[in-house]
Design an enzyme around this catalytic site. Structure first.
Site, mmCIF file in Angstrom:
data_model
loop_
_atom_site.group_PDB
_atom_site.id
_atom_site.type_symbol
_atom_site.label_atom_id
_atom_site.label_comp_id
_atom_site.label_asym_id
_atom_site.label_seq_id
_atom_site.Cartn_x
_atom_site.Cartn_y
_atom_site.Cartn_z
ATOM 1 N N ASP A 2 0.743 -1.281 -0.053
ATOM 2 C CA ASP A 2 -0.019 0.089 -0.077
ATOM 3 C C ASP A 2 0.925 1.300 0.048
ATOM 4 O OD1 ASP A 2 -2.272 1.299 -0.021
ATOM 5 O OD2 ASP A 2 -2.845 1.176 2.006
ATOM 6 N N HIS A 19 2.496 3.249 -9.013
ATOM 7 C CA HIS A 19 2.424 1.775 -9.250
ATOM 8 C C HIS A 19 3.608 1.298 -10.044
ATOM 9 C CE1 HIS A 19 -1.384 2.416 -7.757
ATOM 10 N NE2 HIS A 19 -1.939 2.635 -8.680
ATOM 11 N N ASN A 50 -10.888 -3.402 -5.328
ATOM 12 C CA ASN A 50 -9.937 -2.297 -6.213
ATOM 13 C C ASN A 50 -10.993 -1.995 -7.466
ATOM 14 O OD1 ASN A 50 -6.908 -3.547 -5.409
ATOM 15 N ND2 ASN A 50 -8.028 -1.642 -4.566
ATOM 16 N N TRP A 51 -11.900 -2.807 -7.806
ATOM 17 C CA TRP A 51 -12.868 -2.524 -8.867
ATOM 18 C C TRP A 51 -13.626 -1.329 -8.695
ATOM 19 C CZ3 TRP A 51 -12.121 -4.929 -13.555
ATOM 20 C CH2 TRP A 51 -11.692 -6.180 -13.655
ATOM 21 N N ARG A 53 -12.365 1.532 -8.117
ATOM 22 C CA ARG A 53 -11.673 2.858 -8.655
ATOM 23 C C ARG A 53 -11.912 3.004 -9.889
ATOM 24 N NH1 ARG A 53 -5.519 2.072 -5.864
ATOM 25 N NH2 ARG A 53 -6.227 1.339 -3.758
ATOM 26 N N LEU A 177 -6.090 -5.259 7.499
ATOM 27 C CA LEU A 177 -6.001 -6.460 6.421
ATOM 28 C C LEU A 177 -6.575 -6.171 5.097
ATOM 29 C CD1 LEU A 177 -5.813 -9.516 8.817
ATOM 30 C CD2 LEU A 177 -3.891 -8.501 7.816
HETATM 31 C C1 IPE Z 1 -1.247 0.087 -3.541
HETATM 32 O O1 IPE Z 1 -1.063 1.710 -3.401
HETATM 33 C C2 IPE Z 1 -1.886 -0.303 -5.031
HETATM 34 C C3 IPE Z 1 -2.753 -1.456 -4.714
HETATM 35 C C4 IPE Z 1 -3.789 -1.495 -5.115
HETATM 36 C C5 IPE Z 1 -1.953 -2.657 -4.535
HETATM 37 P P1 IPE Z 1 -2.522 2.465 -3.481
HETATM 38 O O2 IPE Z 1 -3.079 2.638 -4.875
HETATM 39 O O3 IPE Z 1 -3.719 1.990 -2.656
HETATM 40 O O4 IPE Z 1 -1.966 4.102 -2.827
HETATM 41 P P2 IPE Z 1 -2.510 5.004 -1.782
HETATM 42 O O5 IPE Z 1 -3.327 4.175 -0.818
HETATM 43 O O6 IPE Z 1 -3.350 5.543 -2.728
HETATM 44 O O7 IPE Z 1 -1.370 5.723 -1.570
HETATM 45 MG MG MG Z 2 -4.076 2.074 -0.567
#
Ligand code: IPE
Ligand code: MG
Length: 224
Positions: A2, A19, A50-51, A53, A177
């Protein structure tokens, strides 16, 4: 893993740059594991949540898997790394599914180091999928309800064959978690370093392991 987004934002860069830097960190950590005697590593790369996003961000996260497999697969294979991808295939594009199958098949016989990539992974979905598979076996008369125990469940989840994690590291100072390895983490030790994932390196790993080593694990028993 993260903190990619915050790492990028702190530098005035697009999140995708964070990323990409995260992939470099992953490469560093994988390379450092043998030095510490680590044989199994599971990284949380894309969660079923994460979908939620924006599409551009999801594409950037998918590009990470493409980048990692295209750049590192051959090298990892030659180093004896077995790669497994833990997660649902639902919703993934054909080219991503092909990359998953290619990495898994090519490295299936390797056993020097086990790298699991949790991708399109959610701990609850992992359990739902496992319970459905077990229920189907009960329906088919192959298994009785009483035979469902911790062992059969451990064998039915995506991470079957991987030992329960001794240590879980979540970077970037979040104390959650987030649906990671819900079944297998029952007795894992947890560390929450402040470092954003792209900054995480061998020394951060060493510090996490030192913290782990200083603990007494009792697994519900009494200290010996
Ligand atoms: C982790 O970084 C990427 C993943 C989804 C594995 P994030 O995209 O969650 O980064 P922050 O939390 O916005 O800093
Ligand atoms: Mg994050």
């Amino acid at each position: 893993m993260d903190g990619n987004g915050r790492w990028a934002e702190a530098r005035g860069l697009p999140r995708a740059a964070g990323h990409r830097a995260g992939v470099d960190a992953l490469r560093r950590v994988v390379d450092a594991c043998p030095e510490f005697g680590i044989e199994h590593l599971t990284v949380y790369s894309f969660s079923t949540e994460n979908w939620a996003r924006p599409t551009a961000e999801i594409n950037a996260l998918f590009d990470l898997l493409r980048l990692f497999v295209n750049r590192d697969l051959r090298r990892l294979h030659e180093a004896g790394v077995r790669i497994r991808i833990l997660g649902s295939r639902t919703g993934l594009s054909d080219d991503i599914l092909e990359l998953i199958d290619k990495s898994t098949t090519l490295t299936a016989q390797n056993n020097r180091f086990h790298l699991n990539i949790a991708f399109n992974y959610g701990g609850r979905t992992e359990l739902v999928t496992a319970f459905q598979a077990l229920a189907r076996r009960v329906e088919a008369g192959e298994l009785s309800a009483d035979e469902i125990d911790e062992t059969t469940i451990s064998q039915a989840i995506w991470s079957a064959g991987t030992p329960d994690p001794d240590l879980i590291i979540r970077t970037s100072g979040e104390f959650r978690l987030s649906n990671f390895l819900l079944w297998s983490s029952a007795y894992s030790e947890l560390v929450f370093p402040d470092a954003w994932w792209p900054d995480f390196d061998r020394d951060h790993l060493a510090a996490a392991l030192a913290s782990y080593q200083a603990r007494t694990r009792r697994f519900g028993g009494l200290q010996k």
